[in-house]
Write a protein that holds these residues in place. Structure first.
Motif: not given
Lengths: 581, 237
Positions: A193-203
């Motif tokens: 996943l792109p980093l921003v999508a990855f961060g959103a997923f962890v969120t």
């Protein structure tokens, strides 16, 4: 193509036959289903900010005892309204919007289950309105709940029902995001996943955990207040409550960091120095950040010594370590990215040449600096078993969470809203000059106000949640009048910060209603990083080939401030008693 | 490609240290004289926050009886910096830089060449003066206002006993109390205006709140303000 429920031309972007358009700033392919829902949740968040902001005025002018606006009964109701609208509704509505940006929008997909998303929004709004109603109409024997409606404190059962409804609505609203992730990974099993999508997923994972924790706490409390079950164990309730009570703030933190990565890249040309390191930091949050909630119970008689020691152990620092990684990675990304663009002379030229007149950029940077120096350092101190004793239930605690949630998350989200107004609603800011000044005013004034909250709390032991301390504490001869000078500074700067908050709402709403419509790329060219985002893709010019000594110096300054504050807090603790004296 | 120069691997440690120190000094000077609007703002705001910190922290440590001379200097330095930091970087440094471009001789030229040194000298002189003779606004008082002749806290014990559905309560002392009000749910059950503020209430008059029969006893002062509040449950009397 206007949306069928278009209001005031707010949902009327032009899309192709498949329902997509290409954003001229980010280059993302955006489907109208995603965009409309992001707008919907973003607009609702601003309404919550307005309501909570009104109560910020009454709360601040009460705690500044030179004015002393409210009496004890009304104060707690106003404080509850302030807390629920700002700490929960403003944040969570924005966070759902961030999930939709970080998920389907970044991945270039349509939003699945749009009816579920809309149903989630309707449920959340119903829950939020009902929570406000139940707090505002609180009457004896019930008490206003603030955020810590500890059982067996009598609180309206309808409040618990409303809060649970809001939580259920949020989980429902998050479902389309998870479905997006599911589809993405099914279709691209080997692709990261792109980093921003990855961060959103962890969120989103932390969010669901916190929200389910909220239901585990609130539903039994509601059943008890409706007298369906006879009792709820108070100590058990407090443990369950803090899963949501502090968990919601961890969502804010991770969402805020995701926004930092997104906005610094788009408007300042920041690049990710090391994807693996940044992703690892997000994963550390996943495992360790919930331990942060423990600091609320470190003075609680119901938890064992083992529980306290584990929750303040090195495991807790797993989350701190993650924050420190982001604290280095993001400025380093800005420095390297800007040097790559030829805008980074000297030690800090990359920073001073950055687009400070752009409120999206300045909001993000102020969020990073103030969250780090004021919110993060104090959070680590409060999270330590010994130091917690000097912070617990003092006004310094209030200073800490205003430093994280207001100076950190709220300012970052304000920057995001400024960004959405231009790129999604397609409106120019009502006044570019005022929009440029707003983050400076808000961050500066709120920064001093927060500093004063911490000072009067940690230095004088001024308690939180009370109406009156400087004049007298009822029933005692003990006086905290020595804190008056700092309270005066707090009062003045709190009012200035509220004025800057009002300016933000006026700019946001005014821009949407009266802002000049943007046509074409020229209208948003000032938002794009120098040299354009394409420079980040150049494989022959790797970002880590550029020096980052400015970031290194900033980190040393941060470390020095951290060490001095830490030592001072320990010194204060040693002065509480003298063994053998 | 990179913005940095390759380090000279053959240089002696002293030469390397000297180069680092020279570079650091130049960086410091470039930051001191940086004059873009954003630099002015960042330096002013940064020094304002730093001044607040030095002022309050040194006051605090001094109040604990640590009599280190350096703390007096730090307190004065922080206090003056709150105003002088923004003044220097928002007003004086930009003015000096402007004068350097425009001054063609005389006093203006002298000020342009030595303005920063003059500014720092005035600043340090004020700091030294305030170190030696602190003015009252810069001295924060962290000591408790309690004194030997101050009155005690109003914090008596409330003891209640139950006999034949009647509850009798009394306070361990009456000092500082004007009257006592007893409520249950939304009703006022009793009000006692005379010491020793004993009262007797009947269980039938009490309301059930959150599943438990309870009453609340409030001690109030002559203005009607609550001094202490006790919540009692009949099940635990």
């Amino acid at each position: 193509m206007a949306h069928s429920y278009d209001v005031l031309g707010l949902f009327d972007n032009e899309y192709d036959d498949e329902g997509f358009r290409t954003c001229s700033v980010t280059g993302l392919r955006i489907h109208h289903t995603v965009e409309n829902h992001v707008k919907l949740f973003g607009l609702t968040a601003v309404v919550a900010l307005l309501v909570g902001g009104i109560f910020a005025f009454t709360v601040a002018t009460t705690r500044w005892e030179a004015i002393g606006l409210l009496g004890p009964d009304a104060f707690y109701t106003h404080l509850s309204m302030h807390a629920w609208n700002l700490l929960i509704f403003w944040m969570v509505f924005t966070e759902v919007a961030i999930l939709y940006v970080g998920g389907p929008m970044v991945l270039g997909r349509r939003l699945p289950w749009t009816k579920v998303a809309t149903a989630g929004w309707v449920t959340m709004v119903a829950g939020a309105v009902a929570v406000n109603y139940t707090i505002w109409t609180t009457s004896a024997p019930n008490e206003a709940p603030l955020l810590t409606a500890y059982v067996p404190m009598p609180v309206s059962p309808w409040f618990y029902a409303a809060a649970s409804l809001f939580i259920v609505g949020t989980v429902v609203a998050a479902l389309p995001f998870f479905v997006t992730m599911w589809h993405e990974k099914r279709e691209n099993p080997g692709k990261t996943l792109p980093l921003v999508a990855f961060g959103a997923f962890v969120t989103s994972i932390i969010a669901v955990e916190a929200l389910v924790g909220g239901l585990v706490a609130f539903v039994p409390a509601m059943l008890w207040r409706f007298e369906i079950i006879e009792w709820v164990d108070a100590a058990w309730y407090r443990q369950m409550y803090w899963i949501v009570g502090h968990g919601t703030q961890q969502i804010n933190l991770v969402a805020m960091i995701t926004v930092w990565y997104f906005l610094t890249h788009v408007v300042a040309g920041a690049e990710v120095v090391s994807e693996k390191v940044s992703r690892t930091a997000f994963i550390l949050y996943l495992f360790f950040i919930n331990l942060g909630a423990a600091h609320h119970l470190l003075s609680d008689p119901a938890v064992s010594t083992g529980w306290r020691i584990w929750n303040t152990s090195y495991a807790f620092y797993g989350a701190t370590f993650a924050s420190l990684i982001h604290a280095f990675a993001i400025p380093a990304g800005i420095e390297a990215g800007r040097r790559k663009r030829g805008t980074g002379g000297g030690l800090f030229g990359w920073l001073t040449s950055a687009p400070w007149g752009n409120p999206v950029f300045s909001s993000t940077i102020f969020s990073i600096i103030l969250f780090g120096f004021l919110g993060g350092t104090t959070g680590v101190m409060m999270g330590q078993l010994q130091l917690n004793m000097t912070w617990h239930n003092t006004f310094a605690t209030v200073g800490h969470f205003h430093a994280t949630v207001v100076l950190g998350t709220t300012i970052a989200f304000m920057g995001l809203i400024f960004f959405l107004i231009r790129t999604m609603f397609g409106r120019q800011w009502l006044s570019t000059r005022l929009a440029s000044a707003q983050p400076f005013l808000y961050a500066g004034a709120m920064g001093v106000a927060v500093l004063m909250m911490m000072y009067v709390g940690i230095l004088y032991g001024v308690p939180r949640r009370t109406v009156e301390v400087v004049e007298t504490i009822p029933g005692t001869e003990f006086s905290l009048s020595a804190a008056s000078p700092l309270f005066a500074i707090f009062g003045v700067f709190a009012l200035l910060a509220i004025a800057a908050g009002v300016l933000f709402v006026l700019l946001a709403v005014g821009s949407l209603l009266f802002g000049k419509r943007i046509d074409g790329r020229d209208g948003v060219s000032d938002l794009v990083a120098d040299g354009g985002l394409a420079m980040a893709e150049d494989p022959d010019d790797p970002v880590h080939a550029y020096e980052m000594r400015g970031t290194f110096v900033l980190c040393l300054v941060f470390l020095a401030a951290f060490v001095i504050t830490y030592l001072l807090n320990w010194y204060l603790l040693t002065q509480l008693w003298s063994i053998g004296a | 490609m990179t913005g940095s120069t390759d380090p000279d691997t053959t240089a002696s440690p002293i030469a390397s240290l000297s180069r680092v120190a020279t570079r650091a000094w130049r960086d410091l000077l470039s930051i001191y004289y940086a004059n873009t609007p954003i630099w002015r703002l960042l330096k002013s705001a940064g020094l304002l926050f730093f001044g607040f910190f030095c002022w309050s922290a040194s006051n605090l440590v001094l109040s604990y009886g640590i009599d280190w001379s350096v703390l007096y200097v730090l307190r004065a330095y922080g206090f003056v910096l709150i105003l002088w930091g923004p003044l220097t970087h928002a007003v004086i440094v930009p003015s000096v830089i402007r004068l350097r471009r425009t001054a063609d001789g005389g006093v203006r030229r002298v000020i342009a060449r030595h303005g920063s040194k003059l500014n720092l000298s005035i600043f340090l002189t004020i700091v030294l003066l305030l170190t030696a003779a602190p003015v009252s606004p810069m001295v924060l008082d962290f000591q408790s206002a309690l004194s030997a002749d101050s009155g005690p806290d109003v914090d008596p014990e409330l003891t209640c006993t139950s006999t034949d559905a009647e509850i009798h309560c009394h306070l361990s002392e009456s000092t500082g109390i004007d009257h006592v009000v007893v409520t249950s749910g939304t009703d006022e059950i009793d009000r006692v205006d005379e010491p020793p503020f004993e009262f007797t209430i009947h269980e039938d008059d009490l309301q059930e709140v959150v599943g438990q029969t309870e009453f609340v006893v409030e001690l109030r002062d002559e203005d009607g303000d609550t001094i202490r509040r006790y919540r009692k449950y009949t099940s635990s009397i």
